[in-house]
Enzyme design. Structure first.
Site, PDB file in Angstrom:
ATOM      1  CB  THR A 120      -0.901   0.005   1.257  1.00 37.89           C
ATOM      2  OG1 THR A 120      -1.520   1.279   1.400  1.00 37.89           O
ATOM      3  CG2 THR A 120      -0.100  -0.268   2.527  1.00 37.89           C
ATOM      4  CG  ASP A 121      -1.139   4.942  -1.077  1.00 35.75           C
ATOM      5  OD1 ASP A 121      -1.694   4.307  -0.149  1.00 35.75           O
ATOM      6  OD2 ASP A 121      -1.742   5.797  -1.754  1.00 35.75           O
ATOM      7  CD  GLU A 122      -3.327   3.406   4.495  1.00 33.03           C
ATOM      8  OE1 GLU A 122      -3.034   3.143   5.668  1.00 33.03           O
ATOM      9  OE2 GLU A 122      -4.485   3.382   4.059  1.00 33.03           O
ATOM     10  CE1 TYR A 147      -3.366  -2.798   5.684  1.00 29.43           C
ATOM     11  CE2 TYR A 147      -3.395  -0.422   5.263  1.00 29.43           C
ATOM     12  CZ  TYR A 147      -3.360  -1.732   4.797  1.00 29.43           C
ATOM     13  OH  TYR A 147      -3.308  -1.979   3.441  1.00 29.43           O
ATOM     14  CE  LYS A 151       0.058  -4.633   2.956  1.00 21.25           C
ATOM     15  NZ  LYS A 151      -0.288  -5.979   2.419  1.00 21.25           N
TER      16      LYS A 151
HETATM   17  P1  NAD Z   1      -9.654  -7.425   2.094  1.00 22.10           P
HETATM   18  O1  NAD Z   1      -9.680  -7.154   3.559  1.00 22.10           O
HETATM   19  O2  NAD Z   1     -10.867  -7.158   1.285  1.00 22.10           O
HETATM   20  O3  NAD Z   1      -9.254  -8.955   1.846  1.00 22.10           O
HETATM   21  C1  NAD Z   1      -8.259  -9.607   2.573  1.00 22.10           C
HETATM   22  C2  NAD Z   1      -8.403 -11.117   2.339  1.00 22.10           C
HETATM   23  O4  NAD Z   1      -7.337 -11.771   3.044  1.00 22.10           O
HETATM   24  C3  NAD Z   1      -9.721 -11.692   2.869  1.00 22.10           C
HETATM   25  O5  NAD Z   1     -10.282 -12.581   1.926  1.00 22.10           O
HETATM   26  C4  NAD Z   1      -9.298 -12.439   4.135  1.00 22.10           C
HETATM   27  O6  NAD Z   1     -10.125 -13.565   4.423  1.00 22.10           O
HETATM   28  C5  NAD Z   1      -7.884 -12.862   3.765  1.00 22.10           C
HETATM   29  N1  NAD Z   1      -7.045 -13.092   4.943  1.00 22.10           N
HETATM   30  C6  NAD Z   1      -6.900 -12.287   6.034  1.00 22.10           C
HETATM   31  N2  NAD Z   1      -6.077 -12.849   6.923  1.00 22.10           N
HETATM   32  C7  NAD Z   1      -5.670 -14.023   6.386  1.00 22.10           C
HETATM   33  C8  NAD Z   1      -4.800 -15.057   6.832  1.00 22.10           C
HETATM   34  N3  NAD Z   1      -4.178 -14.988   8.020  1.00 22.10           N
HETATM   35  N4  NAD Z   1      -4.612 -16.110   6.017  1.00 22.10           N
HETATM   36  C9  NAD Z   1      -5.234 -16.202   4.822  1.00 22.10           C
HETATM   37  N5  NAD Z   1      -6.086 -15.268   4.362  1.00 22.10           N
HETATM   38  C10 NAD Z   1      -6.298 -14.184   5.134  1.00 22.10           C
HETATM   39  O7  NAD Z   1      -8.402  -6.613   1.550  1.00 22.10           O
HETATM   40  P2  NAD Z   1      -8.198  -5.869   0.153  1.00 22.10           P
HETATM   41  O8  NAD Z   1      -8.733  -4.499   0.251  1.00 22.10           O
HETATM   42  O9  NAD Z   1      -8.625  -6.757  -0.941  1.00 22.10           O
HETATM   43  O10 NAD Z   1      -6.600  -5.754   0.155  1.00 22.10           O
HETATM   44  C11 NAD Z   1      -5.801  -6.794  -0.417  1.00 22.10           C
HETATM   45  C12 NAD Z   1      -4.341  -6.395  -0.324  1.00 22.10           C
HETATM   46  O11 NAD Z   1      -4.138  -5.182  -1.027  1.00 22.10           O
HETATM   47  C13 NAD Z   1      -3.844  -6.133   1.098  1.00 22.10           C
HETATM   48  O12 NAD Z   1      -2.533  -6.652   1.196  1.00 22.10           O
HETATM   49  C14 NAD Z   1      -3.838  -4.627   1.228  1.00 22.10           C
HETATM   50  O13 NAD Z   1      -2.851  -4.210   2.146  1.00 22.10           O
HETATM   51  C15 NAD Z   1      -3.487  -4.231  -0.186  1.00 22.10           C
HETATM   52  N6  NAD Z   1      -3.967  -2.898  -0.638  1.00 22.10           N
HETATM   53  C16 NAD Z   1      -5.289  -2.576  -0.517  1.00 22.10           C
HETATM   54  C17 NAD Z   1      -5.738  -1.356  -1.021  1.00 22.10           C
HETATM   55  C18 NAD Z   1      -7.185  -0.963  -0.958  1.00 22.10           C
HETATM   56  O14 NAD Z   1      -7.527   0.156  -1.326  1.00 22.10           O
HETATM   57  N7  NAD Z   1      -8.098  -1.821  -0.525  1.00 22.10           N
HETATM   58  C19 NAD Z   1      -4.827  -0.470  -1.630  1.00 22.10           C
HETATM   59  C20 NAD Z   1      -3.461  -0.842  -1.708  1.00 22.10           C
HETATM   60  C21 NAD Z   1      -3.061  -2.067  -1.222  1.00 22.10           C
HETATM   61  O1  DAU Z   2      -4.159   3.865   0.353  1.00 21.46           O
HETATM   62  C1  DAU Z   2      -4.362   2.490   0.300  1.00 21.46           C
HETATM   63  C2  DAU Z   2      -5.211   2.035   1.482  1.00 21.46           C
HETATM   64  O2  DAU Z   2      -6.533   2.474   1.205  1.00 21.46           O
HETATM   65  C3  DAU Z   2      -5.164   0.535   1.699  1.00 21.46           C
HETATM   66  O3  DAU Z   2      -3.872   0.163   2.074  1.00 21.46           O
HETATM   67  C4  DAU Z   2      -6.162   0.095   2.778  1.00 21.46           C
HETATM   68  O4  DAU Z   2      -6.190  -1.322   2.855  1.00 21.46           O
HETATM   69  C5  DAU Z   2      -7.535   0.608   2.391  1.00 21.46           C
HETATM   70  O5  DAU Z   2      -8.464   0.281   3.419  1.00 21.46           O
HETATM   71  C6  DAU Z   2      -7.492   2.123   2.184  1.00 21.46           C
HETATM   72  O6  DAU Z   2      -7.192   2.794   3.436  1.00 21.46           O
HETATM   73  P1  DAU Z   2      -7.996   4.117   3.879  1.00 21.46           P
HETATM   74  O7  DAU Z   2      -7.904   4.241   5.343  1.00 21.46           O
HETATM   75  O8  DAU Z   2      -7.626   5.265   3.016  1.00 21.46           O
HETATM   76  O9  DAU Z   2      -9.492   3.646   3.409  1.00 21.46           O
HETATM   77  P2  DAU Z   2     -10.944   3.788   4.067  1.00 21.46           P
HETATM   78  O10 DAU Z   2     -11.896   3.252   3.059  1.00 21.46           O
HETATM   79  O11 DAU Z   2     -10.999   3.247   5.440  1.00 21.46           O
HETATM   80  O12 DAU Z   2     -11.128   5.362   4.168  1.00 21.46           O
HETATM   81  C7  DAU Z   2     -10.952   6.218   3.046  1.00 21.46           C
HETATM   82  C8  DAU Z   2     -11.059   7.664   3.538  1.00 21.46           C
HETATM   83  O13 DAU Z   2     -12.413   7.907   3.949  1.00 21.46           O
HETATM   84  C9  DAU Z   2     -10.204   7.961   4.749  1.00 21.46           C
HETATM   85  O14 DAU Z   2      -9.757   9.312   4.648  1.00 21.46           O
HETATM   86  C10 DAU Z   2     -11.167   7.822   5.931  1.00 21.46           C
HETATM   87  C11 DAU Z   2     -12.470   8.293   5.330  1.00 21.46           C
HETATM   88  N1  DAU Z   2     -13.712   7.697   5.872  1.00 21.46           N
HETATM   89  C12 DAU Z   2     -13.794   6.346   5.962  1.00 21.46           C
HETATM   90  C13 DAU Z   2     -14.959   5.748   6.399  1.00 21.46           C
HETATM   91  C14 DAU Z   2     -15.078   4.244   6.529  1.00 21.46           C
HETATM   92  C15 DAU Z   2     -14.788   8.516   6.174  1.00 21.46           C
HETATM   93  O15 DAU Z   2     -14.719   9.757   6.061  1.00 21.46           O
HETATM   94  N2  DAU Z   2     -15.954   7.933   6.595  1.00 21.46           N
HETATM   95  C16 DAU Z   2     -16.088   6.592   6.719  1.00 21.46           C
HETATM   96  O16 DAU Z   2     -17.185   6.113   7.109  1.00 21.46           O
END
Ligand code: NAD
Ligand code: DAU
Length: 331
Positions: A120-122, A147, A151
């Site tokens: 992630t960019d975080e 989190y 990562k």
């Molecule tokens: P998600 O939470 O939707 O899915 C995570 C999956 O991993 C789930 O299916 C869960 O059951 C599985 N999992 C969790 N713990 C596990 C374990 N111990 N063993 C096996 N499986 C397990 O997450 P996502 O949003 O799809 O993110 C996927 C990846 O992408 C993550 O590594 C996250 O850090 C990265 N990422 C997410 C975003 C985003 O915007 N969602 C952006 C950049 C990077």
């Molecule tokens: O940047 C990549 C990341 O993006 C990933 O690594 C994470 O897995 C993914 O969850 C996401 O993280 P954020 O914390 O940015 O996502 P989230 O959807 O939780 O929130 C997006 C923005 O919206 C953040 O500024 C918080 C805000 N927010 C979130 C929720 C759930 C609100 O204002 N209201 C809300 O109810």
């Protein structure tokens, strides 16, 4: 080629499996997923007969070894992924994101299997709202939340295993994804499903925080570009120049769903809430020739709203428990 997709029942992983089955019929897919609260096997229903699904934990060395030994490539999506949960209970994040990644690295090292790590960019922390800078692969790591710090730790493990043990690995750090099959705890699906339920969207703090949105299909096409053409040991940043502040996203959702644009509530802020993320994806674009296909955020958001409207049976079982957790946090 036989690929093991960890976390393939989650949001991005399931979309990756769909895209792979659709566009690469010669690739054999096995999914390893623990089916935590965030994983849903139904997300793989459309491809059920074309893949193998293994329920298991990436922190369990036995199941990891038994699957890794038979594949050519591991694409590692599995993680605890939600910042708000990590502030409430960090331990599952340390266990899955750090120890789970360690077990996978040891297995790919033993069996000399190519490894792509999804991150992630975080890990880079945040940027000021008025700063013209964006994250680059040279930006120092500075994670803010439990989190993002786990990562960051997992990225550093991958770098160390590549350098010290010659593991054939690449890393990608992507910005915020949106699209189908995203858990309703996340910002965009939470607000869409709130509006469907007649509940006002909830913006943290002032709503000024900026996220750099990318469609999940574009994230996954970039992952394939890195697998096929990326240099081993390198890190690639994935982003589609989609910066929007949260308030604008909520206003767009309300407008698309036929509600007044100001029909939202400001709620208490997330502790340590990162201000702004922004990705400079020049390296990925110039070195690997990748470009996003879903550049119109508003059109992508409309399609995402339509998906949640049409797929209530998929998200409804998550909704009450998710809102109960938020109610405890006062958000
Ligand atoms: P998600 O939470 O939707 O899915 C995570 C999956 O991993 C789930 O299916 C869960 O059951 C599985 N999992 C969790 N713990 C596990 C374990 N111990 N063993 C096996 N499986 C397990 O997450 P996502 O949003 O799809 O993110 C996927 C990846 O992408 C993550 O590594 C996250 O850090 C990265 N990422 C997410 C975003 C985003 O915007 N969602 C952006 C950049 C990077
Ligand atoms: O940047 C990549 C990341 O993006 C990933 O690594 C994470 O897995 C993914 O969850 C996401 O993280 P954020 O914390 O940015 O996502 P989230 O959807 O939780 O929130 C997006 C923005 O919206 C953040 O500024 C918080 C805000 N927010 C979130 C929720 C759930 C609100 O204002 N209201 C809300 O109810």
């Amino acid at each position: 080629m036989h690929v093991l997709v960890t976390g393939g029942a989650g949001f991005i992983g399931s979309n990756f499996v769909h895209q792979t089955v659709r566009e690469r019929p010669d690739v054999q897919v096995t999914v390893l997923d623990a089916l935590t609260y965030a994983g849903d096997e139904r997300s793989l229903d459309p491809v059920e007969r074309k893949i193998v699904f293994a329920k298991g934990d990436i922190a369990d060395p036995d199941i990891v070894d038994s699957l890794v030994k038979d594949v050519d490539l591991v694409v590692h999506f599995a993680a605890e992924s939600h910042n708000d949960n990590s502030l409430h209970d960090p331990w599952p994040f340390l266990r899955t994101n750090i120890i789970g990644t360690y077990q996978l690295l040891e297995a790919v090292r033993r069996h000399d299997v190519r490894f792509h790590h999804i991150s992630t960019d975080e890990v880079y922390g945040d940027l000021e709202l008025d700063d013209p800078a964006k994250f680059t692969p040279e930006t120092p790591y500075n994670p803010s939340s439990p989190y993002s710090s786990t990562k960051a730790a997992s990225d550093l493990l991958v770098r160390a295993w590549a350098r010290s043990f010659g593991v054939r690995a690449t890393i990608s750090n992507c910005s915020n994804n949106y699209g189908p099959f995203q858990h309703v705890e996340k910002f965009i699906p939470r607000q869409i499903t709130n509006v469907i339920d007649g509940v006002r969207p909830k913006l943290y703090g002032s709503g000024e925080n900026v996220r750099d949105w990318i469609h999940v299909e574009d994230h996954n096409s970039a992952v394939w570009a890195i697998i096929e053409r990326g240099r081993l040991g390198e890190t690639y940043l994935i982003g589609a120049d989609g910066e929007e502040n949260n308030k604008t996203v909520v206003e767009d959702i309300l407008e698309i769903m036929g509600q007044p644009a100001d029909a939202y509530d400001l709620v208490s802020d997330r502790p340590g809430h990162d201000l702004r993320y922004a990705i400079d994806s020049t390296k990925l674009r110039e070195e690997l020739g990748w470009a996003p296909r879903y550049e119109n955020f508003r059109a992508g958001l409309e399609a995402t709203v339509a998906w949640y409207q049409a797929n209530e049976a998929w998200w409804r079982p998550q909704k009450d428990a998710t809102e109960a957790k938020y109610a405890q946090l006062g958000r």
